[in-house]
Design a protein around this motif. Sequence first.
Motif, PDB file in Angstrom:
ATOM      1  N   GLN A  25       0.825  -1.200   0.000  1.00  0.00           N
ATOM      2  CA  GLN A  25       0.000   0.000   0.000  1.00  0.00           C
ATOM      3  C   GLN A  25       0.866   1.261   0.000  1.00  0.00           C
ATOM      4  N   GLU A  26       1.909   1.270   0.814  1.00  0.00           N
ATOM      5  CA  GLU A  26       2.806   2.435   0.864  1.00  0.00           C
ATOM      6  C   GLU A  26       3.465   2.683  -0.491  1.00  0.00           C
ATOM      7  N   VAL A  27       3.932   1.618  -1.122  1.00  0.00           N
ATOM      8  CA  VAL A  27       4.600   1.747  -2.419  1.00  0.00           C
ATOM      9  C   VAL A  27       3.608   2.248  -3.469  1.00  0.00           C
ATOM     10  N   ALA A  28       2.404   1.702  -3.490  1.00  0.00           N
ATOM     11  CA  ALA A  28       1.392   2.115  -4.457  1.00  0.00           C
ATOM     12  C   ALA A  28       0.998   3.579  -4.246  1.00  0.00           C
ATOM     13  N   ARG A  29       0.799   3.977  -2.998  1.00  0.00           N
ATOM     14  CA  ARG A  29       0.419   5.360  -2.720  1.00  0.00           C
ATOM     15  C   ARG A  29       1.528   6.329  -3.135  1.00  0.00           C
ATOM     16  N   ALA A  30       2.776   5.973  -2.887  1.00  0.00           N
ATOM     17  CA  ALA A  30       3.898   6.822  -3.284  1.00  0.00           C
ATOM     18  C   ALA A  30       3.958   6.952  -4.806  1.00  0.00           C
ATOM     19  N   ALA A  31       3.711   5.861  -5.504  1.00  0.00           N
ATOM     20  CA  ALA A  31       3.726   5.882  -6.966  1.00  0.00           C
ATOM     21  C   ALA A  31       2.608   6.775  -7.504  1.00  0.00           C
ATOM     22  N   ILE A  32       1.453   6.707  -6.890  1.00  0.00           N
ATOM     23  CA  ILE A  32       0.333   7.542  -7.327  1.00  0.00           C
ATOM     24  C   ILE A  32       0.646   9.014  -7.077  1.00  0.00           C
ATOM     25  N   ARG A  33       1.194   9.332  -5.889  1.00  0.00           N
ATOM     26  CA  ARG A  33       1.563  10.714  -5.587  1.00  0.00           C
ATOM     27  C   ARG A  33       2.565  11.243  -6.603  1.00  0.00           C
ATOM     28  N   GLU A  34       3.580  10.446  -6.898  1.00  0.00           N
ATOM     29  CA  GLU A  34       4.616  10.848  -7.851  1.00  0.00           C
ATOM     30  C   GLU A  34       4.014  11.096  -9.234  1.00  0.00           C
ATOM     31  N   TYR A  35       3.136  10.211  -9.662  1.00  0.00           N
ATOM     32  CA  TYR A  35       2.489  10.350 -10.964  1.00  0.00           C
ATOM     33  C   TYR A  35       1.681  11.645 -11.041  1.00  0.00           C
ATOM     34  N   VAL A  36       0.871  11.892 -10.029  1.00  0.00           N
ATOM     35  CA  VAL A  36       0.021  13.088 -10.016  1.00  0.00           C
ATOM     36  C   VAL A  36       0.878  14.353  -9.985  1.00  0.00           C
ATOM     37  N   GLU A  37       1.904  14.382  -9.138  1.00  0.00           N
ATOM     38  CA  GLU A  37       2.780  15.555  -9.050  1.00  0.00           C
ATOM     39  C   GLU A  37       3.488  15.823 -10.370  1.00  0.00           C
ATOM     40  N   ASN A  38       4.031  14.790 -10.989  1.00  0.00           N
ATOM     41  CA  ASN A  38       4.750  14.960 -12.256  1.00  0.00           C
ATOM     42  C   ASN A  38       3.834  15.451 -13.363  1.00  0.00           C
ATOM     43  N   HIS A  39       2.646  14.885 -13.444  1.00  0.00           N
ATOM     44  CA  HIS A  39       1.726  15.302 -14.495  1.00  0.00           C
ATOM     45  C   HIS A  39       1.143  16.676 -14.214  1.00  0.00           C
ATOM     46  N   SER A  40       0.954  17.015 -12.969  1.00  0.00           N
ATOM     47  CA  SER A  40       0.449  18.342 -12.626  1.00  0.00           C
ATOM     48  C   SER A  40       1.473  19.404 -13.014  1.00  0.00           C
ATOM     49  N   ARG A  41       2.739  19.147 -12.749  1.00  0.00           N
ATOM     50  CA  ARG A  41       3.802  20.094 -13.121  1.00  0.00           C
ATOM     51  C   ARG A  41       3.882  20.257 -14.629  1.00  0.00           C
ATOM     52  N   ALA A  42       3.792  19.164 -15.349  1.00  0.00           N
ATOM     53  CA  ALA A  42       3.867  19.224 -16.807  1.00  0.00           C
ATOM     54  C   ALA A  42       2.692  20.019 -17.375  1.00  0.00           C
ATOM     55  N   GLU A  43       1.507  19.807 -16.833  1.00  0.00           N
ATOM     56  CA  GLU A  43       0.333  20.543 -17.303  1.00  0.00           C
ATOM     57  C   GLU A  43       0.471  22.028 -17.001  1.00  0.00           C
ATOM     58  N   LEU A  44       0.977  22.365 -15.822  1.00  0.00           N
ATOM     59  CA  LEU A  44       1.173  23.764 -15.454  1.00  0.00           C
ATOM     60  C   LEU A  44       2.191  24.413 -16.384  1.00  0.00           C
ATOM     61  N   LEU A  45       3.288  23.732 -16.662  1.00  0.00           N
ATOM     62  CA  LEU A  45       4.298  24.264 -17.564  1.00  0.00           C
ATOM     63  C   LEU A  45       3.713  24.486 -18.951  1.00  0.00           C
ATOM     64  N   ASP A  46       2.964  23.516 -19.457  1.00  0.00           N
ATOM     65  CA  ASP A  46       2.327  23.669 -20.768  1.00  0.00           C
ATOM     66  C   ASP A  46       1.401  24.878 -20.787  1.00  0.00           C
ATOM     67  N   GLN A  47       0.644  25.058 -19.727  1.00  0.00           N
ATOM     68  CA  GLN A  47      -0.287  26.174 -19.640  1.00  0.00           C
ATOM     69  C   GLN A  47       0.463  27.517 -19.642  1.00  0.00           C
ATOM     70  N   VAL A  48       1.535  27.613 -18.867  1.00  0.00           N
ATOM     71  CA  VAL A  48       2.317  28.855 -18.817  1.00  0.00           C
ATOM     72  C   VAL A  48       2.946  29.128 -20.179  1.00  0.00           C
TER      73      VAL A  48
END
Length: 65
Positions: A25-48
Amino acid sequence: MTLRLTDDEASALRRRSELEARSMQEVARAAIREYVENHSRAELLDQVLEQELPRYAEALERLGH
């Protein structure tokens, strides 16, 4: 929430959790957090870039020559 994994995915997750001495569960949750953070940053950069590049297009064009 229920997460259904294939047998291969579950095995890979189990191996990873054993290597890290953490629960699956810890490993899966960390992977999900990492995925969301990375994609959120990429979307923000694209928007800017979409908003700001046109403003500087002429200057960037001149710098490129």
